[in-house]
Design a protein around this motif. Structure first.
Motif, PDB file in Angstrom:
ATOM      1  N   SER A 114      17.911  68.125  17.934  1.00  0.00           N
ATOM      2  CA  SER A 114      17.930  69.421  17.254  1.00  0.00           C
ATOM      3  C   SER A 114      19.041  70.327  17.771  1.00  0.00           C
ATOM      4  CB  SER A 114      16.587  70.131  17.435  1.00  0.00           C
ATOM      5  OG  SER A 114      15.557  69.326  16.968  1.00  0.00           O
ATOM      6  N   ILE A 115      19.435  70.095  19.026  1.00  0.00           N
ATOM      7  CA  ILE A 115      20.428  70.973  19.645  1.00  0.00           C
ATOM      8  C   ILE A 115      21.785  70.824  18.958  1.00  0.00           C
ATOM      9  CG2 ILE A 115      21.486  69.595  21.471  1.00  0.00           C
ATOM     10  CD1 ILE A 115      19.694  72.842  22.098  1.00  0.00           C
ATOM     11  N   GLN A 116      21.914  69.785  18.123  1.00  0.00           N
ATOM     12  CA  GLN A 116      23.168  69.597  17.393  1.00  0.00           C
ATOM     13  C   GLN A 116      23.460  70.760  16.457  1.00  0.00           C
ATOM     14  OE1 GLN A 116      23.110  65.780  15.409  1.00  0.00           O
ATOM     15  NE2 GLN A 116      22.428  64.725  17.245  1.00  0.00           N
ATOM     16  N   PHE A 117      22.435  71.587  16.186  1.00  0.00           N
ATOM     17  CA  PHE A 117      22.641  72.737  15.297  1.00  0.00           C
ATOM     18  C   PHE A 117      23.774  73.620  15.811  1.00  0.00           C
ATOM     19  CE2 PHE A 117      20.327  75.088  18.482  1.00  0.00           C
ATOM     20  CZ  PHE A 117      20.802  76.381  18.348  1.00  0.00           C
ATOM     21  N   GLN A 118      23.932  73.652  17.157  1.00  0.00           N
ATOM     22  CA  GLN A 118      24.962  74.510  17.730  1.00  0.00           C
ATOM     23  C   GLN A 118      26.349  74.109  17.232  1.00  0.00           C
ATOM     24  OE1 GLN A 118      27.218  73.274  20.404  1.00  0.00           O
ATOM     25  NE2 GLN A 118      28.358  75.166  20.086  1.00  0.00           N
ATOM     26  N   ASP A 119      26.600  72.798  17.175  1.00  0.00           N
ATOM     27  CA  ASP A 119      27.914  72.342  16.734  1.00  0.00           C
ATOM     28  C   ASP A 119      28.124  72.670  15.260  1.00  0.00           C
ATOM     29  OD1 ASP A 119      30.378  70.911  17.259  1.00  0.00           O
ATOM     30  OD2 ASP A 119      29.593  69.386  15.901  1.00  0.00           O
ATOM     31  N   ILE A 120      27.043  72.574  14.490  1.00  0.00           N
ATOM     32  CA  ILE A 120      27.145  72.909  13.061  1.00  0.00           C
ATOM     33  C   ILE A 120      27.469  74.392  12.896  1.00  0.00           C
ATOM     34  CG2 ILE A 120      25.850  72.997  10.901  1.00  0.00           C
ATOM     35  CD1 ILE A 120      24.220  70.603  12.102  1.00  0.00           C
ATOM     36  N   ILE A 121      26.757  75.245  13.660  1.00  0.00           N
ATOM     37  CA  ILE A 121      27.012  76.690  13.591  1.00  0.00           C
ATOM     38  C   ILE A 121      28.455  76.979  14.015  1.00  0.00           C
ATOM     39  CG2 ILE A 121      26.464  78.888  14.704  1.00  0.00           C
ATOM     40  CD1 ILE A 121      23.574  77.994  14.766  1.00  0.00           C
ATOM     41  N   ARG A 122      28.880  76.301  15.069  1.00  0.00           N
ATOM     42  CA  ARG A 122      30.250  76.529  15.557  1.00  0.00           C
ATOM     43  C   ARG A 122      31.271  76.243  14.460  1.00  0.00           C
ATOM     44  NH1 ARG A 122      34.285  73.244  17.762  1.00  0.00           N
ATOM     45  NH2 ARG A 122      32.979  71.401  17.546  1.00  0.00           N
ATOM     46  N   GLN A 123      31.070  75.101  13.803  1.00  0.00           N
ATOM     47  CA  GLN A 123      32.044  74.739  12.778  1.00  0.00           C
ATOM     48  C   GLN A 123      31.972  75.681  11.573  1.00  0.00           C
ATOM     49  OE1 GLN A 123      33.063  70.755  12.014  1.00  0.00           O
ATOM     50  NE2 GLN A 123      32.182  69.976  13.909  1.00  0.00           N
ATOM     51  N   ARG A 124      30.767  76.141  11.250  1.00  0.00           N
ATOM     52  CA  ARG A 124      30.641  77.107  10.148  1.00  0.00           C
ATOM     53  C   ARG A 124      31.341  78.414  10.512  1.00  0.00           C
ATOM     54  NH1 ARG A 124      24.379  76.467   8.101  1.00  0.00           N
ATOM     55  NH2 ARG A 124      24.492  74.257   7.656  1.00  0.00           N
ATOM     56  N   LEU A 125      31.124  78.856  11.734  1.00  0.00           N
ATOM     57  CA  LEU A 125      31.748  80.112  12.165  1.00  0.00           C
ATOM     58  C   LEU A 125      33.269  79.977  12.224  1.00  0.00           C
ATOM     59  CD1 LEU A 125      29.244  81.298  14.924  1.00  0.00           C
ATOM     60  CD2 LEU A 125      29.591  82.282  12.665  1.00  0.00           C
ATOM     61  N   GLU A 126      33.713  78.791  12.680  1.00  0.00           N
ATOM     62  CA  GLU A 126      35.165  78.575  12.725  1.00  0.00           C
ATOM     63  C   GLU A 126      35.759  78.623  11.314  1.00  0.00           C
ATOM     64  OE1 GLU A 126      35.461  75.937  16.833  1.00  0.00           O
ATOM     65  OE2 GLU A 126      35.632  74.926  14.898  1.00  0.00           O
ATOM     66  N   HIS A 127      34.964  78.105  10.374  1.00  0.00           N
ATOM     67  CA  HIS A 127      35.420  78.156   8.977  1.00  0.00           C
ATOM     68  C   HIS A 127      35.513  79.610   8.506  1.00  0.00           C
ATOM     69  CE1 HIS A 127      36.108  76.543   4.992  1.00  0.00           C
ATOM     70  NE2 HIS A 127      35.178  77.346   4.501  1.00  0.00           N
ATOM     71  N   GLU A 156      35.963  82.138  10.448  1.00  0.00           N
ATOM     72  CA  GLU A 156      37.117  82.714  11.169  1.00  0.00           C
ATOM     73  C   GLU A 156      38.405  82.438  10.405  1.00  0.00           C
ATOM     74  OE1 GLU A 156      37.594  81.832  15.397  1.00  0.00           O
ATOM     75  OE2 GLU A 156      35.414  81.664  15.535  1.00  0.00           O
ATOM     76  N   MET A 157      38.501  81.205   9.914  1.00  0.00           N
ATOM     77  CA  MET A 157      39.698  80.826   9.157  1.00  0.00           C
ATOM     78  C   MET A 157      39.824  81.691   7.900  1.00  0.00           C
ATOM     79  SD  MET A 157      40.757  78.892   6.342  1.00  0.00           S
ATOM     80  CE  MET A 157      39.508  77.701   5.936  1.00  0.00           C
ATOM     81  N   ILE A 158      38.700  81.963   7.236  1.00  0.00           N
ATOM     82  CA  ILE A 158      38.721  82.792   6.023  1.00  0.00           C
ATOM     83  C   ILE A 158      39.127  84.224   6.389  1.00  0.00           C
ATOM     84  CG2 ILE A 158      37.273  83.802   4.217  1.00  0.00           C
ATOM     85  CD1 ILE A 158      35.701  81.189   4.182  1.00  0.00           C
TER      86      ILE A 158
END
Lengths: 401, 124
Positions: A333-346, A348-350
Motif C-alpha cells: 500500500s505504501i506504493q501510493f507515495q510514489d503515485i502521489i509523487r508522480q502526480r504532483l510532479e505532473h 508541477e510541470m503544468i
C-alpha cells in the motif's frame, strides 16, 4: 475595446485551460483510490477559479488578490526552511494587468515550491513508514522465533521433570520388587530343604524301628520255639515270647504310622508353600499393576508433551501468517507515495508551463504584440498524466505482451 | 541458488516495497535507483533472471533502459517488466517495441506480483 474588457478576455484565456485541466484531474483523481490527491487537485481547481473571479474585479490590486485567495499576508509565509518566493521582477510593472500577471507568476512559483515540498515530505514519510514496517516485521519474526524456542520450554521442562521422576520411581519399584522376590525365593528354598532333610532323617529313624521290630519278632519266634521245647517249664516263657511278638508288631505298626504321618506332613507343607507362592504371585501382580499404571502415566505425559509441541508449532505458524499478511499488504500500500509523487510532479510541470505562458503573455502585452497561441499550452494541460484512475475498467493493470 | 531480480526505480519507497514482496518468495533482490545505475550493474556482469523497472526516472527512462539492457549479454530473453503509474497505450506500445515483457500499473499488491514472478521465472 476598453482596457478592462481586454483584460477580462485575457484573464479568461489564462484561467480557462487551468480550470479545465485541473477539473479533469480532480474528477479523475476523485474516481481513483487516493483521496488526498483528489482533494489536493480539487483545491487547486478551486484556487484557480477563485483567482479568476478575483481578477475579474477591476479594482483589485496584487496584495488583495493574495489575501482574497487565502494565501495569507506575505510576511507570514514562507516557513524559515523554505526559500521565499519573490515577486517576479520580469513581470512587475505599472499597470494593474501587469501586477496581476506578476502575482499569478508568484502564485505558480509558490504552488510549484509547495507541491515539491509535499512530494519531499511524503517521500520521507513513506520511507520512514517502510523502514518501520521492515523493523516491525523483523522484530515480529525474531519474537516468534523466540516464543517458539522459549514459551514452551517451561512446560516442556515441567513435563520432562515429571517424566524423569516417574522413571526413577519405576526403576526403584522394579529393583525393590526383584530384590524381595529373590530373597523370598531363597528363603523358601532353604526352608523346603530343611523340611526335606528333617523328613529324611525321621524316615531313617522309622526304618530303624522297623528293623528292631523285625528282629524282636524273630527273637520272640525263637523264644516261643524254645519255650515249647521246654514243655511245662517253658509255659511262662512262652507267654513272654508272645508279648514280645505283640510288642514288635505294635512297634512296626507305630513306625508305619509315623512314616505315614511324616509323608502327610511333608505333603501338607508343600501344599502350604504352594499357597504361599500363589499369594506371592498375587502380590507380584499388584506390584506389576502399579508399574503398569506408572508407565501409563509416563506415556500420557509424553503424549501431552508431543501434543503441546504440536499445538505450539501450529499456533506459531498461524500467528506468523496472520501477522505477515497485513504487513505485506501495508508494504504494498505504501506504493501510493510514489503515485502521489508522480502526480504532483505532473502538476508541477503544468504549473511551470503555465508560468512560461504567463511570461509570454506579459511580454506580448508589454511590447504590444498579439498574444501567443493557447493551443500548445492547452495540449499540455489536457495531455494524460501518470496514474490514471484505478477503477477505470478499460485500463489493464497487468499486461503481458 | 535463488533467482536474482533487478528492480529499478528512483523512489526509495518503491524499491523497498518491491524488495520486501520479492524476498518473501525467496528471490534475491538487486536494486538500482536509476536507469544508468541498472545498466552499469548489468554491464558489470550482474546476472539476473528478471528486471522490473519504472518508466519515469531522471535522465534515462525505463524504455531507454530496456532498449539498452536487451543488448547486454544474457539479457536478450530475460523477462523485463515495466512497473509504472502510466497507463497510456502508446507508451505500452513503445515499451513493447523496446523489448518489455509486460506492463504493470502501480500500485501492485504482493499476491499479484509474486504470482507474476512465479509465472515468468520457473522454479521460484
Amino acid at each position: 475595446m476598453p482596457a478592462f474588457a481586454e483584460r477580462h478576455i485575457q484573464i479568461e484565456r489564462l484561467a480557462t485551460p487551468f480550470v479545465v485541466a485541473i477539473t479533469v484531474v480532480s474528477i479523475g483523481l476523485a474516481m481513483g483510490q487516493t483521496a488526498t490527491s483528489a482533494i489536493a487537485a480539487a483545491a487547486a481547481a478551486a484556487l484557480v477559479l477563485a483567482l479568476r473571479d478575483v481578477l475579474m474585479r477591476p479594482e483589485e490590486d496584487a496584495s488583495s488578490v493574495m489575501h482574497a485567495l487565502g494565501l495569507g499576508e506575505p510576511e507570514t509565509v514562507p516557513p524559515s526552511d523554505i526559500a521565499p518566493v519573490e515577486i517576479s521582477p520580469l513581470l512587475a510593472g505599472d499597470t494593474d494587468l501587469e501586477a496581476h500577471l506578476a502575482t499569478l507568476d508568484t502564485l505558480f512559483s509558490r504552488a510549484t515550491r509547495d507541491t515539491s515540498s509535499v512530494t519531499d515530505e511524503a517521500e520521507a514519510a513513506a520511507f520512514s513508514i517502510m523502514s518501520s514496517l521492515k523493523t516491525i516485521e523483523t522484530t515480529i519474526g525474531e519474537l516468534i522465533c523466540f516464543l517458539e524456542a522459549s514459551s514452551s520450554n517451561g512446560r516442556v521442562l515441567e513435563i520432562v521433570e515429571r517424566t524423569d521422576h516417574e522413571l526413577s520411581r519405576n526403576k526403584t519399584l522394579i529393583s525393590e520388587f526383584l530384590a524381595r522376590r529373590d530373597d523370598d525365593m531363597e528363603d523358601c528354598t532353604r526352608r523346603l530343604d530343611d523340611i526335606e532333610t528333617m523328613t529324611d532323617r525321621l524316615s531313617g529313624a522309622v526304618e530303624g524301628i522297623h528293623a528292631i521290630a523285625k528282629q524282636t519278632h524273630l527273637l520272640a519266634l525263637n523264644a516261643a520255639i524254645e519255650a515249647s521245647r521246654a514243655g511245662t517249664f517253658g509255659a511262662g516263657f512262652e507267654v513272654v515270647a508272645h508279648e514280645v511278638k505283640r510288642l514288635s508288631e505294635r512297634s512296626s505298626n507305630t513306625a508305619t504310622e509315623i512314616n505315614d504321618g511324616l509323608l502327610t506332613l511333608r505333603d501338607t507343607i508343600r501344599e502350604n508353600l504352594n499357597v504361599l507362592v500363589s499369594q506371592r504371585i498375587e502380590a507380584e501382580r499388584k506390584e506389576l499393576d502399579r508399574i503398569a499404571t506408572s508407565i501409563a502415566t509416563l506415556t500420557e505425559d509424553m503424549e501431552r508433551l508431543v501434543s503441546h509441541q504440536r499445538d505450539t508449532l501450529g499456533k506459531v505458524q498461524m500467528e506468523s501468517g496472520r501477522i505477515a499478511e497485513p504487513v505485506l499488504t501495508l508494504t504494498s500500500s505504501i506504493q501510493f507515495q510514489d503515485i502521489i509523487r508522480q502526480r504532483l510532479e505532473h502538476l508541477e510541470m503544468i504549473f511551470a508551463r503555465a508560468q512560461g505562458d504567463l511570461v509570454d503573455i506579459s511580454s506580448a502585452q508589454a511590447q504590444g504584440h498579439p498574444l501567443p497561441p493557447v493551443a500548445p499550452f492547452r495540449d499540455v494541460v489536457l495531455s494524460e498524466g501518470p496514474a490514471a484512475p484505478r477503477n477505470n475498467a478499460e485500463i489493464v493493470n497487468i499486461e503481458l505482451f | 541458488m535463488s533467482a536474482t531480480v533487478l528492480i529499478v526505480d528512483d523512489s526509495a519507497t518503491m524499491l523497498m516495497s518491491i524488495e520486501n514482496i520479492l524476498q518473501k518468495i525467496g528471490v534475491n533482490v538487486e536494486k538500482a535507483s536509476s536507469g544508468e545505475q541498472a545498466l552499469s550493474k548489468l554491464q558489470g556482469g550482474l546476472k539476473v533472471k528478471m528486471m522490473i523497472t519504472d518508466l519515469n526516472m531522471g535522465a534515462m527512462n525505463g524504455i531507454e533502459l530496456i532498449r539498452l539492457a536487451r543488448k547486454v549479454p544474457g539479457m536478450a530473453f530475460a523477462p523485463i517488466l515495466m512497473l509504472t503509474t502510466e497507463s497510456q497505450q502508446d507508451k505500452r506500445n513503445e515499451a513493447k517495441a523496446a523489448g518489455a515483457t509486460g506492463w504493470i500499473v502501480k500500485p501492485i499488491d504482493g499476491p499479484n506480483l509474486t504470482k507474476l514472478v512465479k509465472q515468468l521465472i520457473p522454479g521460484v
